[in-house]
Scaffold this motif. Structure first.
Motif, mmCIF file in Angstrom:
data_model
loop_
_atom_site.group_PDB
_atom_site.id
_atom_site.type_symbol
_atom_site.label_atom_id
_atom_site.label_comp_id
_atom_site.label_asym_id
_atom_site.label_seq_id
_atom_site.Cartn_x
_atom_site.Cartn_y
_atom_site.Cartn_z
ATOM 1 N N ALA A 245 0.848 -1.196 0.000
ATOM 2 C CA ALA A 245 0.000 0.000 0.000
ATOM 3 C C ALA A 245 0.882 1.244 0.000
ATOM 4 N N GLY A 246 0.310 2.340 -0.457
ATOM 5 C CA GLY A 246 1.022 3.611 -0.453
ATOM 6 C C GLY A 246 1.052 4.229 -1.834
ATOM 7 N N GLU A 247 1.739 5.352 -1.918
ATOM 8 C CA GLU A 247 1.912 6.028 -3.200
ATOM 9 C C GLU A 247 2.818 5.188 -4.091
ATOM 10 N N GLU A 248 2.713 5.396 -5.390
ATOM 11 C CA GLU A 248 3.496 4.610 -6.349
ATOM 12 C C GLU A 248 4.997 4.702 -6.064
ATOM 13 N N GLU A 249 5.477 5.882 -5.702
ATOM 14 C CA GLU A 249 6.907 6.049 -5.412
ATOM 15 C C GLU A 249 7.318 5.286 -4.156
ATOM 16 N N GLU A 250 6.444 5.234 -3.151
ATOM 17 C CA GLU A 250 6.744 4.493 -1.921
ATOM 18 C C GLU A 250 6.842 2.988 -2.205
ATOM 19 N N ILE A 251 5.903 2.491 -3.001
ATOM 20 C CA ILE A 251 5.915 1.073 -3.360
ATOM 21 C C ILE A 251 7.165 0.755 -4.174
ATOM 22 N N SER A 252 7.475 1.610 -5.126
ATOM 23 C CA SER A 252 8.658 1.423 -5.957
ATOM 24 C C SER A 252 9.920 1.380 -5.095
ATOM 25 N N ASP A 253 10.032 2.291 -4.136
ATOM 26 C CA ASP A 253 11.194 2.344 -3.251
ATOM 27 C C ASP A 253 11.290 1.070 -2.409
ATOM 28 N N LYS A 254 10.160 0.601 -1.891
ATOM 29 C CA LYS A 254 10.161 -0.629 -1.084
ATOM 30 C C LYS A 254 10.603 -1.824 -1.934
ATOM 31 N N LEU A 255 10.116 -1.876 -3.180
ATOM 32 C CA LEU A 255 10.502 -2.982 -4.057
ATOM 33 C C LEU A 255 11.969 -2.920 -4.450
ATOM 34 N N LEU A 256 12.486 -1.715 -4.690
ATOM 35 C CA LEU A 256 13.885 -1.563 -5.093
ATOM 36 C C LEU A 256 14.856 -1.805 -3.941
ATOM 37 N N ASN A 257 14.512 -1.312 -2.760
ATOM 38 C CA ASN A 257 15.470 -1.294 -1.658
ATOM 39 C C ASN A 257 15.109 -2.197 -0.494
ATOM 40 N N GLY A 258 13.917 -2.791 -0.516
ATOM 41 C CA GLY A 258 13.490 -3.622 0.601
ATOM 42 C C GLY A 258 14.218 -4.949 0.652
ATOM 43 N N THR A 259 14.245 -5.505 1.841
ATOM 44 C CA THR A 259 14.857 -6.815 2.032
ATOM 45 C C THR A 259 13.822 -7.837 2.490
ATOM 46 N N ASP A 260 12.573 -7.415 2.585
ATOM 47 C CA ASP A 260 11.531 -8.339 3.014
ATOM 48 C C ASP A 260 10.840 -8.945 1.799
ATOM 49 N N GLY A 261 9.867 -9.769 2.038
ATOM 50 C CA GLY A 261 9.175 -10.441 0.953
ATOM 51 C C GLY A 261 9.860 -11.757 0.629
ATOM 52 N N ILE A 262 9.251 -12.517 -0.258
ATOM 53 C CA ILE A 262 9.775 -13.825 -0.659
ATOM 54 C C ILE A 262 10.410 -13.656 -2.031
ATOM 55 N N GLU A 263 11.713 -13.782 -2.102
ATOM 56 C CA GLU A 263 12.426 -13.575 -3.358
ATOM 57 C C GLU A 263 12.170 -14.720 -4.326
ATOM 58 N N ALA A 264 11.867 -14.388 -5.557
ATOM 59 C CA ALA A 264 11.741 -15.388 -6.615
ATOM 60 C C ALA A 264 13.067 -15.474 -7.353
#
Length: 173
Positions: free
Chosen positions: A85-104
């Motif tokens: 959730a969040g603004e498009e830029e926030e989501i983009s930043d989380k996807l680019l720089n985040g370390t959470d989630g399940i990596e494919a």
């Protein structure tokens, strides 16, 4: 800036901007989202038992198709059990720089991805769950697909047993 122009192709859904500072410097900006889709096998409705130890989701992911040579390249393909959730830029930043989630695992040679889920590492849920799978390129453009895995954790119930004259039994659930 000496001049600026933008090229768009609605049919192939790509665009880019070009800034010319002087005759020797050109900046190209990738504004196209990666393409991501589930494989035919993964598109099927998925039921697993509560005892299933692992499950794999496969698909195709690519940052450039056809004549689109301005792609920045895929950075990561990652899944979450909740939609970001969040603004498009926030989501983009989380996807680019985040370390959470399940990596494919991305295979650049054949533009495929493999998402391995397992109970051992707590990535395969024990109840029906929708996974939100995001592909993000180095420019921060992202795209999302979903995959729901249904978990059947109830045992079947035998309603009645009929024993016939010849000794055969029929079970009704």
């Amino acid at each position: 800036i000496k001049n600026t122009f933008e090229l768009k192709n609605a049919r192939h859904k790509w665009s880019f901007k070009k800034y010319v500072f002087d005759p020797s410097v050109i900046i190209l900006i990738d504004e196209k989202k990666p393409d991501i889709e589930l494989s035919l096998e993964s598109k099927k409705e998925s039921w697993i038992s509560g005892e299933t130890p692992s499950y794999e989701v496969t698909g195709n992911v690519v940052d450039s198709k056809g004549d689109d040579i301005l792609a920045s390249g895929l950075k990561r393909d990652v899944a979450y059990t909740e939609e970001l959730a969040g603004e498009e830029e926030e989501i983009s930043d989380k996807l680019l720089n985040g370390t959470d989630g399940i990596e494919a695992i991305i295979n650049a040679d054949n533009n495929s991805f493999l998402l391995k889920l397992s109970k051992e590492d707590n990535t395969l849920c024990t109840e029906t769950t929708t996974y939100y799978i995001y592909a993000v390129d180095y420019a921060g453009n992202y795209n999302k697909i979903t995959k729901t895995i249904k978990v059947d954790s109830t045992c079947p119930t035998i309603e009645s047993v009929v024993v016939e004259k010849n000794g055969l039994c029929s079970f009704f659930f």
